[in-house]
Every structure is written in structure tokens, then in C-alpha cells.
Design a protein around this motif. Structure first.
Motif, PDB file in Angstrom:
ATOM      1  N   THR A 164       0.820  -1.216   0.000  1.00  0.00           N
ATOM      2  CA  THR A 164       0.000   0.000   0.000  1.00  0.00           C
ATOM      3  C   THR A 164       0.850   1.261   0.000  1.00  0.00           C
ATOM      4  O   THR A 164       0.380   2.326  -0.404  1.00  0.00           O
ATOM      5  N   ALA A 165       2.124   1.142   0.435  1.00  0.00           N
ATOM      6  CA  ALA A 165       3.020   2.300   0.424  1.00  0.00           C
ATOM      7  C   ALA A 165       3.689   2.501  -0.928  1.00  0.00           C
ATOM      8  O   ALA A 165       4.339   3.526  -1.154  1.00  0.00           O
ATOM      9  N   HIS A 166       3.538   1.549  -1.837  1.00  0.00           N
ATOM     10  CA  HIS A 166       4.234   1.617  -3.124  1.00  0.00           C
ATOM     11  C   HIS A 166       3.371   2.353  -4.150  1.00  0.00           C
ATOM     12  O   HIS A 166       2.210   1.986  -4.372  1.00  0.00           O
ATOM     13  N   PRO A 167       3.920   3.368  -4.801  1.00  0.00           N
ATOM     14  CA  PRO A 167       3.111   4.174  -5.727  1.00  0.00           C
ATOM     15  C   PRO A 167       2.703   3.439  -6.998  1.00  0.00           C
ATOM     16  O   PRO A 167       1.782   3.873  -7.691  1.00  0.00           O
ATOM     17  N   ASP A 168       3.384   2.331  -7.310  1.00  0.00           N
ATOM     18  CA  ASP A 168       3.075   1.598  -8.533  1.00  0.00           C
ATOM     19  C   ASP A 168       2.216   0.375  -8.298  1.00  0.00           C
ATOM     20  O   ASP A 168       2.109  -0.492  -9.161  1.00  0.00           O
ATOM     21  N   VAL A 169       1.589   0.303  -7.109  1.00  0.00           N
ATOM     22  CA  VAL A 169       0.789  -0.874  -6.758  1.00  0.00           C
ATOM     23  C   VAL A 169      -0.630  -0.454  -6.406  1.00  0.00           C
ATOM     24  O   VAL A 169      -0.857   0.554  -5.746  1.00  0.00           O
ATOM     25  N   GLU A 170      -1.569  -1.275  -6.844  1.00  0.00           N
ATOM     26  CA  GLU A 170      -2.946  -1.192  -6.369  1.00  0.00           C
ATOM     27  C   GLU A 170      -3.312  -2.561  -5.794  1.00  0.00           C
ATOM     28  O   GLU A 170      -3.334  -3.552  -6.522  1.00  0.00           O
ATOM     29  N   VAL A 171      -3.512  -2.612  -4.484  1.00  0.00           N
ATOM     30  CA  VAL A 171      -3.931  -3.870  -3.862  1.00  0.00           C
ATOM     31  C   VAL A 171      -5.428  -3.995  -4.093  1.00  0.00           C
ATOM     32  O   VAL A 171      -6.226  -3.256  -3.521  1.00  0.00           O
ATOM     33  N   VAL A 172      -5.812  -4.950  -4.937  1.00  0.00           N
ATOM     34  CA  VAL A 172      -7.212  -5.023  -5.356  1.00  0.00           C
ATOM     35  C   VAL A 172      -7.991  -6.138  -4.661  1.00  0.00           C
ATOM     36  O   VAL A 172      -9.227  -6.145  -4.705  1.00  0.00           O
ATOM     37  N   GLY A 173      -7.290  -7.086  -4.025  1.00  0.00           N
ATOM     38  CA  GLY A 173      -8.038  -8.172  -3.418  1.00  0.00           C
ATOM     39  C   GLY A 173      -7.269  -8.943  -2.378  1.00  0.00           C
ATOM     40  O   GLY A 173      -6.039  -8.968  -2.379  1.00  0.00           O
ATOM     41  N   LEU A 174      -8.011  -9.578  -1.473  1.00  0.00           N
ATOM     42  CA  LEU A 174      -7.474 -10.458  -0.439  1.00  0.00           C
ATOM     43  C   LEU A 174      -8.253 -11.770  -0.477  1.00  0.00           C
ATOM     44  O   LEU A 174      -9.466 -11.779  -0.695  1.00  0.00           O
ATOM     45  N   CYS A 175      -7.546 -12.866  -0.221  1.00  0.00           N
ATOM     46  CA  CYS A 175      -8.206 -14.163  -0.174  1.00  0.00           C
ATOM     47  C   CYS A 175      -7.739 -14.910   1.063  1.00  0.00           C
ATOM     48  O   CYS A 175      -6.530 -15.006   1.322  1.00  0.00           O
ATOM     49  N   GLY A 176      -8.680 -15.415   1.842  1.00  0.00           N
ATOM     50  CA  GLY A 176      -8.353 -16.165   3.045  1.00  0.00           C
ATOM     51  C   GLY A 176      -9.272 -17.360   3.205  1.00  0.00           C
ATOM     52  O   GLY A 176     -10.172 -17.598   2.400  1.00  0.00           O
ATOM     53  N   ARG A 177      -9.052 -18.110   4.286  1.00  0.00           N
ATOM     54  CA  ARG A 177      -9.854 -19.314   4.512  1.00  0.00           C
ATOM     55  C   ARG A 177     -11.178 -19.020   5.201  1.00  0.00           C
ATOM     56  O   ARG A 177     -12.149 -19.754   5.026  1.00  0.00           O
ATOM     57  N   THR A 178     -11.217 -17.961   6.010  1.00  0.00           N
ATOM     58  CA  THR A 178     -12.438 -17.666   6.756  1.00  0.00           C
ATOM     59  C   THR A 178     -12.989 -16.300   6.354  1.00  0.00           C
ATOM     60  O   THR A 178     -12.240 -15.319   6.298  1.00  0.00           O
ATOM     61  N   PRO A 179     -14.285 -16.218   6.075  1.00  0.00           N
ATOM     62  CA  PRO A 179     -14.874 -14.954   5.620  1.00  0.00           C
ATOM     63  C   PRO A 179     -14.653 -13.801   6.589  1.00  0.00           C
ATOM     64  O   PRO A 179     -14.325 -12.691   6.159  1.00  0.00           O
ATOM     65  N   ALA A 180     -14.826 -14.047   7.882  1.00  0.00           N
ATOM     66  CA  ALA A 180     -14.730 -12.956   8.847  1.00  0.00           C
ATOM     67  C   ALA A 180     -13.334 -12.330   8.837  1.00  0.00           C
ATOM     68  O   ALA A 180     -13.184 -11.103   8.867  1.00  0.00           O
ATOM     69  N   LYS A 181     -12.307 -13.185   8.802  1.00  0.00           N
ATOM     70  CA  LYS A 181     -10.936 -12.671   8.828  1.00  0.00           C
ATOM     71  C   LYS A 181     -10.586 -11.959   7.531  1.00  0.00           C
ATOM     72  O   LYS A 181      -9.957 -10.893   7.543  1.00  0.00           O
ATOM     73  N   ALA A 182     -10.971 -12.547   6.405  1.00  0.00           N
ATOM     74  CA  ALA A 182     -10.680 -11.912   5.118  1.00  0.00           C
ATOM     75  C   ALA A 182     -11.378 -10.558   5.010  1.00  0.00           C
ATOM     76  O   ALA A 182     -10.776  -9.565   4.573  1.00  0.00           O
ATOM     77  N   LYS A 183     -12.619 -10.506   5.431  1.00  0.00           N
ATOM     78  CA  LYS A 183     -13.369  -9.246   5.357  1.00  0.00           C
ATOM     79  C   LYS A 183     -12.769  -8.196   6.277  1.00  0.00           C
ATOM     80  O   LYS A 183     -12.603  -7.030   5.886  1.00  0.00           O
TER      81      LYS A 183
END
Length: 383
Positions: free
Chosen positions: A37-56
């Protein structure tokens, strides 16, 4: 009258690299998401995890617009350019191969697999596809190791005789269940978790390993799995002996049952001797990160050799935690190198590039180390 006009070329505008992160552990939270998120050339568009609550929750915390618990859905080249795989070791192979098949660039945590066959398959797939890959052997980027490497390359050590590296930490002392010591999930214990770092750094410093031996122990009797089932417990302490192609030898000790008492509960030590001089490095993961040295023939003791400013960059020099953070978040080492390589469509550019091919080579050495430990530490051919 002739009117002169000046043609100007508009600067190239690069779209940000769209990165997705697989894994929602503390490591994704503390290492990857802050640096990305600190890098100007990056867009973090998604996260994937095993449990919905933690990923959200993690997606909300880092303002990531999309989260999922379905890795097949997540690895979508319409949404992503590149992916970070920071999941348990047993999942790396399948996720990496699927990402590569779909044209995504990959940063995969180490050890990259639970077997050398799997690791080599991943490296071969990446090479065939032209995928830009990286394996995060983070410690090579720390200022003290960067300076040791420079001292070797500029002749301060001369022809190396022997290298001694020790990684002491205590996170395995409590005996609680951890997937890191569950052979089915991790493939190995401290050999893969810590030893992979030291094998990579040792090869980066002194060159290829031609022989390897190992002794290891499981000192702590760990609890059953959370579901009550038993499992094969991996080693929590190991010592490898290696011989390098240049004739030097090394001892690489890794242990997760040491009481160090520092802020981060770990210490790193390096001793290196050669024809021209001696180098010591100490990182206590509190306030000490120094290199000491002595030229051959000079009277001792060893003297502090200040790490040059260009190696520090903008990283803070007081607490080691802050240096570590700044190396990746401010100086943009490693993750930033990968992002730029992905954006430019080129491989990682560095000596002994820490890509999937290097990850597979390290996996080969890890497998030989485990085999050696099973036969009382006998040296094995590593070529």
C-alpha cells in the motif's frame, strides 16, 4: 517566415500493478500489505483467506475493495496482474501453478513447497511461461548482510575459509500446536522455516553448495492438532554443515527453542574468516545491528566497521524492527524490486535472483539436509 515548432513526447504513464494477496495471517498484515500500500506503482485489489470474517476484516482494515475465500475465483487475470502467496506451505504448489497458468506473476513464500519435485515443477512452469517470480528471503536485504556481501565482493575477506551462521529464536518453546511443525502441512520444521533463509544467504555470499550434512532434534513435545488428531512432528532445532564449490565450508545453525530475551526474541550471528581478513556480524533484533572486522596481520580486537549510508538508504538505524520495516516499506527492497520487474515485464534483476528457480534449489538442499539428519548427519553430494 518559418515558424519553428518543438515536438514533445509525453512521458510514459504506467498503470499500477494490480496485486492480490492470498493469505490473511499476521505476516500478510505486517509485511505485505504495508509495503504494497506504500508503493506508488501498486494497487492492492483483493485479499483471499480461509475464513470470511478474517478476510473481510483485513480487507476493511487496509481498504482493499475485494475479498474472497475461493482461491479459484480469486486468481482472476481480469482483475489481477500479480499475486502474493502467503499461505501454508502445503498449498503453495497448487496455487502457484494455477496462477502461472492464468498468466499471473507470483511472489511465493518460502519454503516454496513441501518437496523438491513440487518446487522444481513450479520453477519450470514459471520459466516456460516467462512469469516474473520472487521468493522472499528477506534477511539478505538487511543492512548488515548487505555490507558483509560488499566486503566479500571487494576483497576484504579474500579467499574465504569458513562461514558460521546462527539463527536463534524461541517461538517454539511453549509446546503449543503450530502448523509450522506439522510435517504434513509444512514439509519440515525449522529447516524450511529458518534454514531456507540461511541456505539462500550462504549461497548468495559464498557461492554454490556442493555437499551438505545435518543433525536435527525435536526438543519440545508439541500438543495435538486442534481437532485432537496426532501428526508427525518436525524438528525445532538443526545444524547444517555445508561445503562450497570454492572450497570453503560453513555451519548453519537454526533453532526455535532458544531464549534470547530481545525485543523480537531472536538473534542473528555471522562469523567469516578468509585469507585477507575476518568479519563478524551481529543483529540482536533490538538495538544492535553491526559489522565488525579485522584485516589479516592487524592487531585485534576486531573493530566496528560502520555500515555505509548508501546501504542504509532511508531506513531507521535505532531499533532493528524499524530498520526491517523501512527496508521494505521505505527503501522498497524486495517487494518493490518484484513490482518494478512485473511492471517492466522482466525477471528480478539481482545477483542470485531470489526467484522460484532459487526457491527450488534451496528446496533441494533442504531435502538433502533432512535426509542427512535421518542417517546421523552424513555428508551428501548436493550437486
Amino acid at each position: 517566415m518559418t515558424i519553428m515548432t518543438t515536438m514533445t513526447t509525453a512521458p510514459t504513464v504506467h498503470s499500477p500493478v494490480r496485486v492480490g494477496v492470498l493469505g490473511t495471517s499476521w505476516w500478510a498484515d505486517s509485511m505485505y500489505l504495508p509495503a504494497l500500500t506504500a508503493h506508488p506503482d501498486v494497487e492492492v485489489v483483493g485479499l483471499c483467506g480461509r475464513t470470511p470474517a478474517k478476510a473481510k476484516a483485513l480487507a476493511i482494515q487496509w481498504n482493499v475493495p475485494w475479498w474472497s475465500v475461493d482461491s479459484d475465483e480469486f486468481l482472476d487475470p481480469e482483475r489481477l496482474d500479480a499475486v502474493i502467496i502467503a499461505t501454508s506451505n502445503d498449498s503453495h504448489e497448487a496455487l502457484t501453478l494455477l496462477a502461472i497458468e492464468r498468466g499471473l506473476h507470483v511472489l511465493c513464500e518460502k519454503p516454496i513447497a513441501t518437496s523438491v519435485a513440487a518446487a522444481q515443477g513450479m520453477a519450470d512452469a514459471a520459466a516456460a511461461s516467462g512469469t516474473t517470480t520472487l521468493v522472499p528471503f528477506t534477511y539478505r536485504y538487511m543492512p548488515n548482510f548487505q555490507y558483509v556481501k560488499r566486503l566479500i565482493d571487494t576483497g576484504f575477506v579474500g579467499r574465504p575459509f569458513h562461514l558460521n551462521m546462527r539463527y536463534f529464536t524461541g517461538f517454539a518453546r511453549d509446546g503449543e500446536y503450530s502448523w509450522r511443525f506439522d510435517t504434513e502441512l509444512a514439509g519440515s520444521g525449522v529447516l524450511g522455516d529458518l534454514g531456507s533463509h540461511w541456505l539462500h544467504v550462504a549461497r548468495w555470499l559464498l557461492g554454490e553448495v556442493t555437499e551438505i550434512g545435518c543433525i536435527s532434534s525435536t526438543f519440545v513435545n508439541r500438543e495435538l492438532r486442534p481437532d485432537g488428531s496426532d501428526y508427525d512432528r518436525s524438528e525445532d532445532s538443526a545444524q547444517m554443515t555445508v561445503r562450497f564449490e570454492n572450497g570453503a565450508y560453513g555451519t548453519l545453525q537454526v533453532s526455535a527453542v532458544c531464549w534470547e530475551g530481545t525485543d523480537f526474541g531472536q538473534t542473528h550471528h555471522l562469523d567469516l574468516h578468509g585469507t585477507n581478513g575476518t568479519v563478524y556480524s551481529l543483529n540482536d533484533w533490538s538495538t544492535v545491528q553491526e559489522v565488525r572486522g579485522l584485516a589479516a596481520g592487524a592487531a585485534g580486537p576486531t573493530q566496528v566497521m560502520p555500515i555505509p549510508d548508501d546501504i542504509w538508504g532511508e531506513a531507521r538505524r535505532d531499533r532493528v524492527h524499524d530498520t526491517y520495516r523501512d527496508v521494505f516499506r521505505v527503501n522498497r527492497a524486495m517487494i518493490g524490486d518484484w513490482v518494478i520487474a512485473v511492471r517492466n515485464g522482466v525477471p528480478i534483476s539481482s545477483e542470485l535472483a531470489p526467484d522460484l528457480a532459487e526457491g527450488a534449489r534451496v528446496q533441494h538442499l533442504l531435502e538433502l539436509a533432512a535426509k542427512s539428519a535421518a542417517i546421523d548427519g552424513r555428508m551428501l553430494d548436493a550437486r
